[in-house]
Every structure is written in structure tokens, then in C-alpha cells.
Scaffold this motif. Structure first.
Motif, PDB file in Angstrom:
ATOM      1  N   THR A  66     -11.210   0.136 -43.751  1.00  0.00           N
ATOM      2  CA  THR A  66     -12.158   1.400 -44.872  1.00  0.00           C
ATOM      3  C   THR A  66     -11.886   1.080 -45.365  1.00  0.00           C
ATOM      4  N   GLU A  67     -11.485  -0.249 -46.530  1.00  0.00           N
ATOM      5  CA  GLU A  67     -11.381  -0.421 -47.940  1.00  0.00           C
ATOM      6  C   GLU A  67     -11.877  -2.079 -47.687  1.00  0.00           C
ATOM      7  N   PHE A  78     -11.055  -4.421 -56.407  1.00  0.00           N
ATOM      8  CA  PHE A  78     -11.275  -3.039 -55.848  1.00  0.00           C
ATOM      9  C   PHE A  78     -12.403  -2.911 -57.123  1.00  0.00           C
TER      10      PHE A  78
END
Length: 571
Positions: free
Chosen positions: A259-260, A288
């Protein structure tokens, strides 16, 4: 070898295995099964007696009345009685269940209708007492049934002449069979109870071990992830969630690694572990968006099923590389502190000799130029002595009492001067605002140490602040309790949780080029004067930012006229 007396003693001790079982345990279930069987037996007997009378094979209505009364008694016990093990003797509970069965079947045996033999029905009360009661009650029930059969055989022999030996032999064989059934059923029930107790003990130990494991994993400073072959995170401890998620977006397992996009290195390492069926270890970088990257040291272990009945799981151990490096730096700093203390002690003696020799030399000098040189030597010797003292204080090489509260300063005047000097040196006058609300208030602190403290905090603010006007602010105020507060604020981005935890530790920094000593020195200086330094995320001018604050111990008011306060720095 176990003797018969020892065997019966063991059986008697274990006979109370059901006594303290709850209603919905194995005893409760068995009790309800037996009570239902009694109701079914009573119903069959009522139907059987009705059929016998309908066919005209018997005119005696007493068996019908006995069967109907027995059906009512069994229904009442099944509906309203609570499961309770019988006592070791023929108590009231025995009379309500086993006793009713024995009496009913005995009456039917005496009042035989249609030539039916009711002897096999005595197996029900014998089994009931054997399985749900102690061995003494089981043998007592079997003995009572045997006596009743013998009495019935004797009475029948008196009423009907014939071969009474066969009747007595049949009653004796039936009684022996009931004794054997009682013994075997009781031993099977005891074995079932012991196995259930062992299973419950094992289950309780397993649950306790699971709770201990969960507590250990929850308290680990390293992150722990349990991932299946599909990339689904089955379990994640708080440390791993702090490493993987934003502070306000912490999720509990399960979740997908896919998902990331930043977690792709973790997913690759997980797939490699399953593919090679061997542990992996690597340093990875999680990128990130809109955040600084996070470097992790990851170790994986494969939890594979031995017989292939369960799926394999990958256990991943995550450790922040900055924290590892900080621990290494802390250990190095401890060694450097010991070495610095030793060097400082060695410097003190020759420095004292230099100062003394310089003072003696100054007494014999008349030339102004020479006196100027000795004054320069004296000034630098004092500076070296001060540095030596600070090295000894910070390294903790010697125990030192709290600094004597003899150095006071007017906070607003000193803060204004330091802020003005720093702004002129860095060219940040347009970006720095100063709000002083502690006029005529003095604190315990040395001016030079306050300068060092503020310069460190302002340098940090300048490093992370934006380029807009009033992106930094210095403010003072008097708190409700009388303490004086100094704050240095900037509109920088929020600090990561791991960085915030170790802010004031030595050699810990979010930047690789920084020494990580600035905030540590600030903390040491504050502790020396009994002040408190801290960090918080607050909003100023409708903008959130990072604020480092210092709470000083108030000192008596100094004489003199303060310079006042001003809101902004002069251009």
C-alpha cells in the motif's frame, strides 16, 4: 507395582475430579446428556405400557402410573435442576436422580406386565453414578441394584414354584456385570477428567506464554513485523509502527506492504526471504513523500512449519540506523569524556605554573609593552582555565555541586543584546522577531552561558526555518508560578518521533554533518543553573512550528533601569 489397596486409594482420591467444574464444562455437558437420556427412557416406558394396555396383555395399571410419575420426575430434574456432582454417599442429590431410577426400575421389575424383563434398565443409574460420581457411590449403586435383583429372585421363587437356582444365578451374574460396568465407566470418566485438566493447564500455560511474548514484543525498542507470503503484515509492534507511519497515521495490523511505495524495499526483502528460505540482513532506505528519508537496518527470520500444515511467516526486525549510530557515538563520547578529563587534569598543573610565573614576571616589568604582553598571557591563561573547568563539568569526570546562585542577569536586556548580535552576524534580522515580556526580571544564569545557549537554539532555528518574514521568534514572559520562560520558535517542519525522543542526547542529529552536541550542551548548561529545557510543537501567527523553551529559576530583582521591550528586531 501398584497393589489393589493403593489402586483403590488412588481412584478414590481422583474421584472428585468433577466436583468443582463449572456448569458449562465437561461435567455439565455429561450431566445434561444423562438427564436427557432419563427423559427419553421414561417416555419410551410410558409408550410401552400404553401399547401393552391397548393390546390387552395386562390389566394392571400400576406400571403405567409408575412410568408416568417417573416421566414427570425426570422432566422436572432436567428442566429445573442445576448440574451438581453427587456426594460420596447416598445424599439428597443421589435420591433425586439415581435413587429415583433404581426405585422406578425395581417397581417395574416387581410389577412385571407383559413378561418384560426390566433388568437392563439398571445400567442407566449405574453408569450415571459411575461417570458423574465417585467410585464409592458407583459401587454402592451397583450393590443396591444387585441386592434388589436378589430380593426379586427370592420373591419370585416364593410366588412361582420352580427352579429358583437359575433365578438367583441370573441375578448374581447381572449384579457382577453391573459392578464391572461401574468400575470400567468410573475409570474412563477419571481418565477423561484428568485429560481435560491437563488440556486446560496446557491451554492456560500457552495463553500465559502468549501474553508474555506480546508484552516483550510491545516493549521492544526494535520494530517487529510478522509478514505472510502475500505481503500482509499480520502483527506489528508500536516501535515498527513509529518507524513506518506518520505520527498521525499509525495503523494496527493487518495491512499490506504494497500500500505504500516507500515500503517497497521491505517487500523486496520479504520476497527474497521466502524465495531463498534463509534469513536476510540489509540496510535499506525508506523514501517518504514530503518527508526526509529514513534509514533502517533490517533482519529477517523465516518461521516455517515443520510438517507443512501451517503457512510460513517472515519475521522482520527493524532498527533505526540513526539510533544505532547515536549509541555508537554515545559510547565514543563516554570514552572521549574520560580522555578529556584526564587531559584537563594534566593541563591544570602546567597552566597554574604558567599563571604564577607570569604574575611573578609582571612584578619586575616596568615597560608598558612588556606589561601588555603579560596581561595578554594572563587573560588567555584564565580563558584556558575556564575551558578546563567546563570540560570537567560537562564530562562528569568529577562530582560537582550545583553552581552557586551568585550569577544573576536581567533576562530581557541580555536576550535583546544576544538576539541583536546574532541577527547582525547572520543577516537574519528581517526574519527574526523578538517579544520581551519579562521586564525588570532577573534569573540565575551567566551571561556568557546564556549567549551560548541562545546561539545554539537560534542556529538550529535558522537551519530549518523558511525564508519568509517572521519565520523565527524569540519571546520571554513570566509564568503564573513566578518562573521565567524563554522560547525560540521557528516555522520548520515537525520533528520525527525518533528524533524528538533523542533530541538532547549527545551526538544525535538528523543531519549527517552535524556533531549532535549543540542541544546536549544546552541541556547541560540549563541543568547547571537549575533551569529546564524542552521542546514542543506550537502555533504562532497562525503557523505551526517548533519551539524550544527554557524555564529559569527567578532571582531577586536587580538594581538598575531595564532597557524595556520591543516587538521586532531593528533592520
Amino acid at each position: 507395582m501398584t497393589t489393589p489397596s493403593q489402586w483403590f486409594e488412588t481412584a478414590e482420591k481422583a474421584s472428585g475430579a468433577w466436583e468443582f467444574e463449572p456448569e458449562f464444562s465437561s461435567f455439565g455437558r455429561l450431566w445434561r446428556v444423562f438427564m436427557t437420556a432419563r427423559v427419553a427412557t421414561a417416555g419410551v416406558l410410558v409408550v410401552l405400557q400404553a401399547v401393552i394396555h391397548a393390546l390387552g396383555n395386562s390389566s394392571n395399571r400400576w406400571p403405567v402410573a409408575v412410568c408416568i410419575a417417573y416421566l414427570c420426575a425426570t422432566l422436572a430434574v432436567r428442566l429445573w435442576a442445576q448440574p451438581r456432582p453427587p456426594g460420596r454417599t447416598f445424599d439428597a442429590h443421589w435420591l433425586a436422580t439415581i435413587g429415583v431410577d433404581v426405585i422406578t426400575f425395581s417397581l417395574l421389575e416387581f410389577l412385571q406386565s407383559g413378561g418384560i424383563n426390566y433388568t437392563p434398565l439398571f445400567a442407566l443409574p449405574v453408569l450415571l453414578s459411575s461417570i458423574l460420581g465417585p467410585i464409592l457411590l458407583a459401587f454402592g449403586t451397583a450393590a443396591s441394584v444387585t441386592l434388589l435383583l436378589l430380593v426379586d429372585a427370592w420373591w419370585t421363587s416364593l410366588q412361582t414354584p420352580g427352579d429358583f437356582n437359575a433365578r438367583f444365578l441370573q441375578a448374581g451374574l447381572s449384579g457382577s456385570g453391573f459392578f464391572l460396568v461401574a468400575l470400567l465407566a468410573n475409570q474412563l470418566a477419571l481418565r477423561l477428567a484428568r485429560e481435560e485438566q491437563r488440556a486446560k493447564a496446557s491451554q492456560s500455560a500457552a495463553r500465559m506464554q502468549t501474553q508474555v511474548n506480546e508484552l516483550v514484543i510491545e516493549a521492544l525498542t526494535d520494530g517487529v513485523l510478522v509478514v505472510d507470503v502475500n505481503g500482509v503484515v499480520r502483527s506489528a509492534n508500536p516501535a515498527s509502527r513509529r518507524l513506518l507511519f506518520m505520527r498521525k497515521a499509525i495503523r494496527n495490523a493487518p495491512f499490506m506492504l504494497a500500500t505504500e511505495s516507500a515500503w517497497q524495499p521491505l517487500a523486496d526483502l520479504m520476497h527474497q526471504t521466502f524465495a531463498t528460505q534463509s534469513p536476510q540482513e540489509a540496510d535499506i532506505r525508506l523514501e517518504f513523500p514530503a518527508r526526509s528519508a529514513r534509514r533502517l537496518h533490517v533482519r529477517t527470520r523465516l518461521a516455517a512449519s515443520q510438517n507443512g500444515t501451517h503457512e510460513s511467516l517472515c519475521v522482520m526486525f527493524l532498527e533505526d540506523l540513526r539510533e544505532m549510530e547515536a549509541r555508537v557515538r554515545t559510547e565514543k563520547m563516554a570514552a572521549m569524556g574520560r580522555m578529556s578529563a584526564a587531559v584537563a587534569h594534566e593541563i591544570r598543573n602546567p597552566l597554574a605554573a604558567i599563571s604564577q610565573a607570569n604574575a611573578l614576571l609582571e612584578e619586575d616589568l616596568q615597560d608598558a609593552g612588556h606589561r601588555q604582553l603579560t596581561a595578554l598571557v594572563s587573560q588567555n591563561a584564565q580563558r584556558l582555565a575556564k575551558i578546563v573547568d567546563e570540560v570537567l563539568n560537562i564530562s562528569r569526570a568529577q562530582e560537582q555541586a550545583p553552581a552557586p546562585q551568585t550569577t544573576m542577569l536581567m533576562l530581557d536586556d541580555t536576550v535583546a543584546q544576544i538576539a541583536t548580535d546574532w541577527a547582525s552576524q547572520t543577516g537574519a534580522a528581517q526574519r527574526l522577531g523578538v517579544t520581551l515580556n519579562a521586564a525588570q526580571t532577573s534569573v540565575w544564569f551567566e551571561a556568557e552561558h546564556l549567549r551560548r545557549l541562545m546561539v545554539n537554539l537560534l542556529d538550529n532555528a535558522l537551519r530549518y526555518a523558511s525564508a519568509s518574514a517572521h519565520s523565527m521568534e524569540v519571546a520571554t514572559r513570566v509564568m503564573t508560578g513566578g518562573e521565567v520562560r524563554l522560547a525560540v520558535w521557528s516555522d520548520g517542519q515537525p520533528l520525527e518521533a525518533t528524533v524528538e525522543t533523542h533530541l538532547f542526547e549527545p551526538f544525535f542529529s538528523s543531519e549527517s554533518r552535524s556533531s549532535g552536541l549543540g542541544l546536549y550542551i544546552c541541556r547541560e548548561l540549563c541543568e547547571r543553573y537549575g533551569a529546564l529545557i524542552g521542546y514542543q510543537r506550537v502555533a504562532r501567527h497562525a503557523t505551526e512550528g517548533n519551539e524550544f523553551f527554557v524555564i529559569f529559576k527567578p532571582a531577586p530583582q536587580l538594581l538598575g533601569t531595564p532597557r524595556g521591550s520591543f516587538d521586532t528586531m531593528p533592520a
